[in-house]
Design a protein around this motif. Structure first.
Motif, PDB file in Angstrom:
ATOM      1  N   GLN A  67       0.823  -1.215   0.000  1.00 22.38           N
ATOM      2  CA  GLN A  67       0.000   0.000   0.000  1.00 22.38           C
ATOM      3  C   GLN A  67       0.858   1.265   0.000  1.00 22.38           C
ATOM      4  N   ASP A  94       2.240   3.268  -2.061  1.00 23.59           N
ATOM      5  CA  ASP A  94       1.921   4.399  -2.924  1.00 23.59           C
ATOM      6  C   ASP A  94       0.428   4.701  -2.969  1.00 23.59           C
ATOM      7  N   GLN A  95      -0.257   4.338  -1.906  1.00 17.05           N
ATOM      8  CA  GLN A  95      -1.678   4.640  -1.757  1.00 17.05           C
ATOM      9  C   GLN A  95      -1.910   5.315  -0.408  1.00 17.05           C
ATOM     10  N   PRO A  96      -2.919   6.153  -0.314  1.00 16.53           N
ATOM     11  CA  PRO A  96      -3.267   6.718   0.998  1.00 16.53           C
ATOM     12  C   PRO A  96      -3.982   5.677   1.850  1.00 16.53           C
ATOM     13  N   THR A 120      -0.150   9.664   0.368  1.00 17.47           N
ATOM     14  CA  THR A 120       0.190   8.243   0.287  1.00 17.47           C
ATOM     15  C   THR A 120       1.082   7.881   1.470  1.00 17.47           C
TER      16      THR A 120
END
Length: 444
Positions: A313, A315-317, A347
């Motif tokens: 995860q 590179d994701q918020p 992110t």
């Protein structure tokens, strides 16, 4: 009436910077770990910014995953500062020296020689050492905390007595009469403690500030007592204004209990600025520096937020579901800030780039973001100044000096030039030679 002026120190570590991947940064010579010339260059840049002192931490051993990281300490702090002393004129020179694994005569001799060499700019960060790996390098174990601090008190007292054993008017150096010094003014101290002792005298005359300034970086009741008795500077570690105020007041109270003026002890909060032309540029700089470490830090970030986070995860918020149940860990004072940043929608990689796992607060953005942070803390009474830990020394010290310092000067909270020539001048510390006569009960 002029505004109070903050005092700044600059952290110097391994020749690269405070980020463990600084050695891989663009335009950095990877050989700087062993370059005294690089350290001199950084010191000169800091002096251009009228920084009061350089602060060199130390650890008598190896603490690094050398597969990818450089050790975060200099080859030797005293040798490094000796090189810097000959290439600078005003900036103070503060090095860490363990009271646990050094004899007081060695400490007294090295620091007073540096003080004389630098014309009164030396300071000793007197600390105890509690790491078993460090102890093993001296063929010893770690003594209980009360014993380590008793030895620390004895070591500091003996060192200060040795510094004063060559009296200030002892040196005649009269070539016509052939008299070099007053022998009755250079006398043994004959001090015997429970753990350390020294006969003396120390054959080194006073510097322009008399003798080195004592710093402290220890915590807890024992650390407070040590700093309250001897220190003029405290290197702090705190993440909120409220906690910094509390710590600063605790040290001031400790000084008062020891019979000293609380204003004589200056508290320096740490700051690790991330500076770029924009906030995105500052984050990108930190993202690049964290390229090899970001994935490994995700689980720890999860523990700070009471979440199970997966490196996939990165590179994701955080999802709405994760944010709904996230809560700051009560065991890590950095956690509230980490949650605040997460709720802004960044992110995970960018959350980490905000420095939420760094050892000190990290203002992120252009130079004004760092200046705003420092002004807010200073004017709130959270500190007397800061010790600034730069991510990459090669360009970061110049950026701080050229962009942050002028803002602080324009706001009237930082000086335009040095007000004196010695470290005591820079700190507003009183004159002292030998033991402090106000400490009527010098043995804790």
């Amino acid at each position: 009436m002029t505004k109070p002026q903050m005092i700044l120190g600059m952290h110097l570590g391994n020749g690269y910077g405070s980020q463990t991947s600084a050695w891989r940064s663009l335009n950095v010579d990877p050989a700087n770990y062993a370059s005294f010339d690089a350290q001199v260059r950084y010191a000169q840049a800091a002096e251009r910014g009228k920084i009061a002192f350089l602060f060199l931490p130390d650890f008598p051993g190896l603490q690094a995953d050398v597969d990818h990281e450089a050790p975060q300490i200099t080859l030797d702090p005293m040798m490094t500062l000796a090189a810097i002393a000959r290439a600078t004129e005003r900036i103070g020179l503060v090095a860490t020296g363990s009271t646990t694994f050094n004899e007081p005569f060695n400490i007294a001799r090295q620091f007073k020689a540096l003080d004389v060499m630098s014309h009164g700019r030396a300071g000793w960060n007197a600390v105890t050492t509690s790491d078993p790996n460090a102890a093993a390098n001296f063929g010893q174990g770690i003594a209980p905390r009360p014993q380590r601090y008793q030895r620390a008190h004895e070591t500091i007292q003996i060192a200060q007595a040795l510094w004063g054993s060559w009296q200030q008017d002892a040196w005649i150096k009269d070539q016509k009469t052939g008299r070099f010094a007053h022998p009755d003014k250079i006398q043994p101290i004959n001090m015997q403690g429970e753990y350390v002792a020294s006969r003396g005298p120390l054959p080194i005359p006073p510097s322009e500030q008399g003798q080195p300034v004592i710093f402290s970086a220890g915590g807890g009741a024992n650390g407070l007592d040590l700093a309250g008795r001897y220190a003029n500077g405290v290197i702090g570690a705190t993440f909120t204004i409220a906690d910094a105020r509390k710590q600063r007041q605790a040290y001031r109270d400790a000084a008062a209990r020891a019979g000293r003026n609380p204003d004589e002890i200056k508290f320096f909060a740490g700051v690790m600025p991330a500076i770029g032309k924009t906030k995105r540029a500052a984050l990108d700089r930190r993202v690049q520096l964290g390229e090899l470490t970001a994935a490994s830090r995700v689980p720890y970030l999860g523990s700070m937020l009471n979440l199970q986070l997966d490196p996939d995860q990165l590179d994701q918020p955080l999802t709405p579901a994760q944010l709904a149940v996230a809560a700051p860990s009560p065991f890590d004072p950095r956690s509230p800030r980490a949650l605040e940043v997460a709720r802004e929608g960044w992110t995970i990689r960018d959350i980490l780039a905000h420095g939420v796992i760094d050892y000190h607060p990290t203002p992120v953005g252009d130079a004004s973001a760092t200046a705003d942070h420092m002004q807010e803390w200073f004017e709130a009474g959270a500190c007397d100044g800061f010790w600034v830990s730069i991510d990459v020394n090669e360009d970061g010290i110049d950026t701080f000096v050229d962009e942050v310092v002028p803002i602080l000067q324009d706001r009237g909270i930082y000086h335009h030039d040095y007000d004196g020539a010695t470290l005591r001048d820079h700190l507003g510390a009183p004159a002292q030679y030998g033991l402090d006569p106000r400490l009527t009960d010098p043995t804790p």
